[in-house]
Design an enzyme around this catalytic site. Structure first.
Site, short mmCIF file in Angstrom:
data_model
loop_
_atom_site.label_atom_id
_atom_site.label_comp_id
_atom_site.label_asym_id
_atom_site.label_seq_id
_atom_site.Cartn_x
_atom_site.Cartn_y
_atom_site.Cartn_z
N CYS A 118 0.82 -1.22 0.00
CA CYS A 118 0.00 0.00 0.00
C CYS A 118 0.85 1.27 0.00
O CYS A 118 0.35 2.36 -0.27
CB CYS A 118 -0.93 0.01 1.20
SG CYS A 118 -1.96 -1.45 1.27
N HIS A 165 -3.17 6.96 3.03
CA HIS A 165 -3.64 5.71 2.43
C HIS A 165 -5.07 5.45 2.93
O HIS A 165 -5.36 5.59 4.12
CB HIS A 165 -2.70 4.57 2.84
CG HIS A 165 -3.21 3.22 2.49
ND1 HIS A 165 -3.74 2.93 1.25
CD2 HIS A 165 -3.29 2.07 3.22
CE1 HIS A 165 -4.11 1.66 1.24
NE2 HIS A 165 -3.86 1.12 2.41
N ASN A 191 -10.21 -0.20 0.17
CA ASN A 191 -8.74 -0.10 0.20
C ASN A 191 -8.19 -0.60 -1.13
O ASN A 191 -8.24 -1.80 -1.41
CB ASN A 191 -8.23 -0.94 1.38
CG ASN A 191 -6.72 -0.93 1.50
OD1 ASN A 191 -6.02 -0.51 0.59
ND2 ASN A 191 -6.24 -1.43 2.62
O1 UT7 Z 1 -3.84 -1.54 3.59
C1 UT7 Z 1 -3.04 -1.82 4.68
C2 UT7 Z 1 -3.48 -2.55 5.65
N1 UT7 Z 1 -4.78 -2.87 6.08
C3 UT7 Z 1 -5.38 -2.15 7.04
O2 UT7 Z 1 -4.98 -1.07 7.34
C4 UT7 Z 1 -6.51 -2.78 7.80
C5 UT7 Z 1 -6.30 -2.63 9.29
N2 UT7 Z 1 -7.30 -3.22 10.15
C6 UT7 Z 1 -8.60 -2.84 10.16
O3 UT7 Z 1 -9.00 -1.96 9.41
C7 UT7 Z 1 -9.52 -3.45 11.19
O4 UT7 Z 1 -8.75 -4.17 12.13
C8 UT7 Z 1 -10.61 -4.38 10.57
C9 UT7 Z 1 -11.61 -3.55 9.81
C10 UT7 Z 1 -9.93 -5.39 9.67
C11 UT7 Z 1 -11.34 -5.11 11.69
O5 UT7 Z 1 -11.93 -4.16 12.58
P1 UT7 Z 1 -11.76 -4.35 14.15
O6 UT7 Z 1 -12.53 -3.28 14.81
O7 UT7 Z 1 -10.28 -4.44 14.43
O8 UT7 Z 1 -12.50 -5.72 14.40
P2 UT7 Z 1 -11.93 -7.05 15.06
O9 UT7 Z 1 -10.96 -7.71 14.15
O10 UT7 Z 1 -11.48 -6.72 16.44
O11 UT7 Z 1 -13.23 -7.93 15.13
C12 UT7 Z 1 -14.34 -7.58 15.98
C13 UT7 Z 1 -15.46 -8.56 15.73
C14 UT7 Z 1 -15.02 -10.02 15.71
O12 UT7 Z 1 -16.04 -10.78 16.32
P3 UT7 Z 1 -15.86 -11.31 17.83
O13 UT7 Z 1 -14.61 -12.13 17.81
O14 UT7 Z 1 -15.74 -10.07 18.65
O15 UT7 Z 1 -17.11 -12.08 18.04
C15 UT7 Z 1 -14.97 -10.34 14.24
O16 UT7 Z 1 -15.19 -11.71 13.97
O17 UT7 Z 1 -16.04 -8.29 14.46
C16 UT7 Z 1 -16.12 -9.52 13.73
N3 UT7 Z 1 -16.02 -9.22 12.31
C17 UT7 Z 1 -17.08 -8.97 11.54
N4 UT7 Z 1 -18.39 -8.92 11.80
C18 UT7 Z 1 -19.21 -8.63 10.78
C19 UT7 Z 1 -14.90 -9.15 11.56
N5 UT7 Z 1 -15.22 -8.84 10.29
C20 UT7 Z 1 -16.56 -8.74 10.23
C21 UT7 Z 1 -17.48 -8.46 9.21
N6 UT7 Z 1 -18.79 -8.41 9.53
N7 UT7 Z 1 -17.10 -8.21 7.94
#
Ligand code: UT7
Length: 339
Positions: free
Chosen positions: A127, A267, A297
């Site tokens: 990225c 980004h 993204n």
């Molecule tokens: O381009 C360069 C790099 N990429 C990035 O910069 C991405 C960086 N990371 C992020 O943007 C975020 O970490 C994400 C958007 C990927 C995830 O958001 P988060 O607030 O960190 O969520 P999390 O991974 O802590 O997950 C929270 C909950 C989980 O459920 P439990 O374990 O709490 O029951 C996930 O399973 O949200 C769940 N979850 C979803 N639920 C509905 C994860 N993805 C989804 C989804 N829909 N698509």
């Protein structure tokens, strides 16, 4: 050494096909509400069947060439930033040279003896690719002052998304951008300075398979490792830290403060990341440009898609101080200062 580098033309292209959050609701356990509140993304553009990133890279390149008011035969270098190349080999840069009708022979007619042939290659800074590309271009321009560089970003990450993984597949979209970089003639923006970093200790955090690590033979079926995997929370924290720190470092190096900045383009990965970087820098939110709600993204292409839209809205202006920053797999990061 002369490090002058101008952006003389800019162009972008995304595939027509769109995927909305509601499309994802139909194929996995997710919701528009979750995606919008956790990422800010509403839709993303993805390659249609039979379409390739060379198609959108070509379109973005033509727009940049027209925008720069140059003849394509003036191009001396094609540099492509991508972490989702069309093929392992040849490079997309060489494919583009063919599609644009350029070759070493046509280059020879117009290029000085110091720089007798067209130079084409791809590089992978994920990225952060556009920012890395600016620095590579500055180095070429310092060595070969008559160069006209076509720097392209082209990503087709939808081809390496695991649509059974809701934590990654909802985040990414496809897109391409291109700029013409020179150190003479009319220009849109000046590239004042660039600062880069990387840390291989975190190379496990975001990975895309399909390289030679994949010991394939004809008829094999791919597994999850073929697709993009990411430890989202860890990447989130590193992205905020990396983009904020590198931006402050670059400002300090140029004896500037955040108050001197007119426009801040990061980004476009996640609205919460962008807001957190803005807060760390204490930059007023009205100076922060975002458009990820439409594209998701798009990896190396996200900054150019944002720059093009900021230009259309009259927010990206010649002479105004614009700070760019990016972060991605590797880990890699970087910031650039334009005016
Ligand atoms: O381009 C360069 C790099 N990429 C990035 O910069 C991405 C960086 N990371 C992020 O943007 C975020 O970490 C994400 C958007 C990927 C995830 O958001 P988060 O607030 O960190 O969520 P999390 O991974 O802590 O997950 C929270 C909950 C989980 O459920 P439990 O374990 O709490 O029951 C996930 O399973 O949200 C769940 N979850 C979803 N639920 C509905 C994860 N993805 C989804 C989804 N829909 N698509």
């Amino acid at each position: 050494m002369n490090s002058t580098c101008y952006i003389a033309g800019l162009g972008t292209s995304v595939p027509e096909k769109k995927l909305s959050n509601f499309d994802f609701e139909k194929i996995m356990d997710t919701s528009n509400e979750w995606i919008v509140s956790r990422t800010g993304i509403k839709t993303r553009h993805v390659l249609a069947e039979g379409q390739n990133i060379s198609d959108i890279a070509y379109e973005a390149s033509l727009k940049a060439i027209v925008d720069a008011k140059i003849d394509k035969s003036e191009i001396t270098h094609i540099l492509v930033a991508t972490c989702s190349p069309q093929k392992l080999s040849p490079s997309l840069a060489c494919i583009l040279a063919q599609n644009l009708g350029l070759s070493s022979t046509s280059g020879l007619q117009t290029i000085s003896t110091h720089n007798p042939s067209l130079v084409c290659f791809d590089f992978n800074a994920a990225c952060s690719g556009f920012i890395y590309g600016l620095e590579i271009a500055r180095a070429f321009l310092a060595l070969h002052s008559n160069s006209t560089i076509l720097l392209v970003t082209a990503e087709g990450l939808s081809r390496r998304l695991n649509f059974q993984d809701r934590t990654t597949s909802i985040l990414f979209g496809d897109g391409a951008g291109a700029v013409i970089l020179r150190n003479h003639g009319d220009y849109l923006y000046k590239v004042h300075d660039v600062s880069l970093g990387s840390d291989g200790d975190y190379c496990d955090l975001i990975q895309i398979g399909g390289g030679t690590e994949f010991e394939a033979k004809v008829g094999d079926v791919v597994d999850e490792s073929f697709f993009l995997t990411m430890q989202g929370r860890e990447v989130f924290k590193s992205a905020v830290r990396g983009m904020a720190q590198e931006s402050l470092k670059l400002l300090e190096k140029n004896s500037l403060t955040v108050n001197d900045i007119d426009l801040f383009i990061t980004h476009q990965a996640n609205l919460r990341i962008i807001e957190a970087v803005g807060e760390r820098l204490s930059i007023s939110q009205d100076k922060v440009f975002t458009n990820l709600e439409k594209y998701g993204n798009t990896s190396a292409s996200s900054i150019l898609l944002a720059m093009e839209e900021a230009r259309e809205q009259g927010k990206l202006k010649k002479g105004a101080k614009t700070l760019l920053t990016a972060f991605g797999s590797g880990l890699t990061w970087g910031s650039a200062l334009l005016s």
